[in-house]
Scaffold this motif. Sequence first.
Motif, PDB file in Angstrom:
ATOM      1  N   GLY A   1       0.815  -1.211   0.000  1.00 23.26           N
ATOM      2  CA  GLY A   1       0.000   0.000   0.000  1.00 23.26           C
ATOM      3  C   GLY A   1       0.846   1.258   0.000  1.00 23.26           C
ATOM      4  O   GLY A   1       2.076   1.219  -0.001  1.00 23.26           O
ATOM      5  N   LYS A   2       0.155   2.396   0.003  1.00 22.28           N
ATOM      6  CA  LYS A   2       0.858   3.673   0.082  1.00 22.28           C
ATOM      7  C   LYS A   2       1.344   3.890   1.506  1.00 22.28           C
ATOM      8  O   LYS A   2       0.664   3.545   2.465  1.00 22.28           O
ATOM      9  N   SER A   3       2.508   4.487   1.664  1.00 17.57           N
ATOM     10  CA  SER A   3       2.981   4.781   3.006  1.00 17.57           C
ATOM     11  C   SER A   3       2.317   6.047   3.547  1.00 17.57           C
ATOM     12  O   SER A   3       2.037   6.147   4.729  1.00 17.57           O
ATOM     13  N   VAL A   4       2.054   7.008   2.690  1.00 20.36           N
ATOM     14  CA  VAL A   4       1.375   8.245   3.077  1.00 20.36           C
ATOM     15  C   VAL A   4       0.445   8.643   1.940  1.00 20.36           C
ATOM     16  O   VAL A   4       0.806   8.548   0.771  1.00 20.36           O
ATOM     17  N   ASP A   5      -0.751   9.117   2.283  1.00 20.28           N
ATOM     18  CA  ASP A   5      -1.710   9.570   1.282  1.00 20.28           C
ATOM     19  C   ASP A   5      -1.486  11.062   1.025  1.00 20.28           C
ATOM     20  O   ASP A   5      -1.791  11.901   1.873  1.00 20.28           O
ATOM     21  N   PHE A   6      -0.929  11.390  -0.133  1.00 19.80           N
ATOM     22  CA  PHE A   6      -0.654  12.787  -0.471  1.00 19.80           C
ATOM     23  C   PHE A   6      -1.743  13.389  -1.360  1.00 19.80           C
ATOM     24  O   PHE A   6      -1.487  14.319  -2.107  1.00 19.80           O
ATOM     25  N   SER A   7      -2.965  12.896  -1.263  1.00 21.68           N
ATOM     26  CA  SER A   7      -4.036  13.443  -2.082  1.00 21.68           C
ATOM     27  C   SER A   7      -4.447  14.846  -1.620  1.00 21.68           C
ATOM     28  O   SER A   7      -5.109  15.565  -2.353  1.00 21.68           O
ATOM     29  N   HIS A   8      -4.057  15.225  -0.412  1.00 24.33           N
ATOM     30  CA  HIS A   8      -4.362  16.569   0.106  1.00 24.33           C
ATOM     31  C   HIS A   8      -3.235  17.562  -0.159  1.00 24.33           C
ATOM     32  O   HIS A   8      -3.272  18.681   0.324  1.00 24.33           O
ATOM     33  N   GLY A   9      -2.216  17.148  -0.870  1.00 30.73           N
ATOM     34  CA  GLY A   9      -1.084  18.025  -1.160  1.00 30.73           C
ATOM     35  C   GLY A   9       0.137  17.631  -0.351  1.00 30.73           C
ATOM     36  O   GLY A   9       0.167  16.592   0.303  1.00 30.73           O
ATOM     37  N   ARG A  10       1.146  18.483  -0.407  1.00 35.26           N
ATOM     38  CA  ARG A  10       2.395  18.207   0.308  1.00 35.26           C
ATOM     39  C   ARG A  10       2.257  18.590   1.779  1.00 35.26           C
ATOM     40  O   ARG A  10       1.389  19.360   2.160  1.00 35.26           O
TER      41      ARG A  10
END
Length: 64
Positions: free
Chosen positions: A26-35
């Motif tokens: 899976g993804k380690s961090v969800d960056f869908s909200h930006g940096r």
Amino acid sequence: MKRNLLLLFVCTLIFPIHAQDMKWEGKSVDFSHGRLKVSDNRRFLVFEDGTPFFYLGDTAWELF
């Protein structure tokens, strides 16, 4: 009693070998909200859109 101890010993040797073969997919961090950035009050980490970032670190001190 000896049989149970032997089984426990064998399991403690086999499980770490098996656990090392498992890969995270899976993804380690969800960056869908930006940096990530520091919040305006410089106390928290937030995403660029203002969503708070939950940071959790863990140390297994009871193992030492």
